[in-house]
Design a protein around this motif. Sequence first.
Motif, mmCIF file in Angstrom:
data_model
loop_
_atom_site.group_PDB
_atom_site.id
_atom_site.type_symbol
_atom_site.label_atom_id
_atom_site.label_comp_id
_atom_site.label_asym_id
_atom_site.label_seq_id
_atom_site.Cartn_x
_atom_site.Cartn_y
_atom_site.Cartn_z
ATOM 1 N N THR A 160 -6.588 3.544 5.550
ATOM 2 C CA THR A 160 -5.596 2.618 6.088
ATOM 3 C C THR A 160 -4.596 2.249 4.999
ATOM 4 N N THR A 161 -3.439 1.717 5.415
ATOM 5 C CA THR A 161 -2.377 1.368 4.471
ATOM 6 C C THR A 161 -1.899 -0.054 4.709
ATOM 7 N N ILE A 162 -1.739 -0.789 3.626
ATOM 8 C CA ILE A 162 -1.110 -2.113 3.665
ATOM 9 C C ILE A 162 0.138 -2.012 2.798
ATOM 10 N N SER A 163 1.307 -2.159 3.410
ATOM 11 C CA SER A 163 2.559 -1.885 2.713
ATOM 12 C C SER A 163 3.517 -3.073 2.744
ATOM 13 N N VAL A 221 1.929 -2.192 -6.953
ATOM 14 C CA VAL A 221 1.432 -3.540 -6.634
ATOM 15 C C VAL A 221 1.649 -4.463 -7.836
ATOM 16 N N ARG A 222 2.107 -5.690 -7.563
ATOM 17 C CA ARG A 222 2.364 -6.674 -8.617
ATOM 18 C C ARG A 222 1.183 -7.641 -8.696
ATOM 19 N N LEU A 241 -4.997 1.974 1.044
ATOM 20 C CA LEU A 241 -3.829 2.228 0.211
ATOM 21 C C LEU A 241 -2.926 0.999 0.262
ATOM 22 N N PHE A 242 -2.738 0.365 -0.895
ATOM 23 C CA PHE A 242 -1.847 -0.779 -0.999
ATOM 24 C C PHE A 242 -0.539 -0.309 -1.633
ATOM 25 N N VAL A 243 0.586 -0.498 -0.938
ATOM 26 C CA VAL A 243 1.878 -0.031 -1.431
ATOM 27 C C VAL A 243 2.855 -1.201 -1.535
ATOM 28 N N ASP A 244 3.395 -1.437 -2.737
ATOM 29 C CA ASP A 244 4.403 -2.480 -2.965
ATOM 30 C C ASP A 244 3.950 -3.846 -2.447
ATOM 31 N N VAL A 245 2.677 -4.147 -2.624
ATOM 32 C CA VAL A 245 2.149 -5.454 -2.220
ATOM 33 C C VAL A 245 2.339 -6.449 -3.370
ATOM 34 N N ASP A 289 -12.822 2.271 -3.796
ATOM 35 C CA ASP A 289 -12.091 3.505 -3.483
ATOM 36 C C ASP A 289 -10.698 3.214 -2.924
ATOM 37 N N CYS A 290 -10.045 2.183 -3.440
ATOM 38 C CA CYS A 290 -8.704 1.828 -2.991
ATOM 39 C C CYS A 290 -7.653 2.380 -3.954
#
Length: 205
Positions: free
Chosen positions: A15-18, A60-61, A36-40, A54-55
Amino acid sequence: MADRMYGRPAAPTDTTISSTDWDSRDLTGENHANVLFVDVDMTEASGVGALFTDCTFRGVRFNASTHTDAAFVNCTFVRCGFFDTTFTGCKLVGSMFDGCTYDLLKVKGGDWSFTGLPGADLRRASFTEVRMRETDLTGARCAGAKFRDVDLSGSAVHKADFSGCDLRGSDISAIDPLTVELRRAVIDPFQAVVLATALGLDVRD
């Protein structure tokens, strides 16, 4: 993307959190796996006991965030910011860092064994009482950094720069003084014997 030691690939994500704002979020007790964390934005996020398995974190900031007794196991961090981030008693075993920034990063206790930090700029970072066995610090820039009472046994440190670094109390048995920069590094008497022995000297009373 830098290669992991032993050829371990990054874990697949489901899954993705963007582009989500998690500024000042309380992460206590959260559990995320294969995300998958993108630009969080996790600026000033905090919490106790969060679990990330396994993320992958991209852009990410983590700036000014504080993590206590958390686990980031076998995670991948790409172009993430760790300005003034604090990890206390955290487990980051098997995690990989690539193209991240670490200004004023503070790590206290915990287990960072088998982590990948090749070429990392850790000049303004601090590690205290951390287990970092078999960590990849190949070519890492640690001049002026703090590694106090850190277990670096078995770590890859070829061409790393520890000049002016405070290494007192740490296991530096993996350091070859012929391939690592150590000018002005601060060490204790026991470590001096370890380095002298590594140079082939016969140390006697």
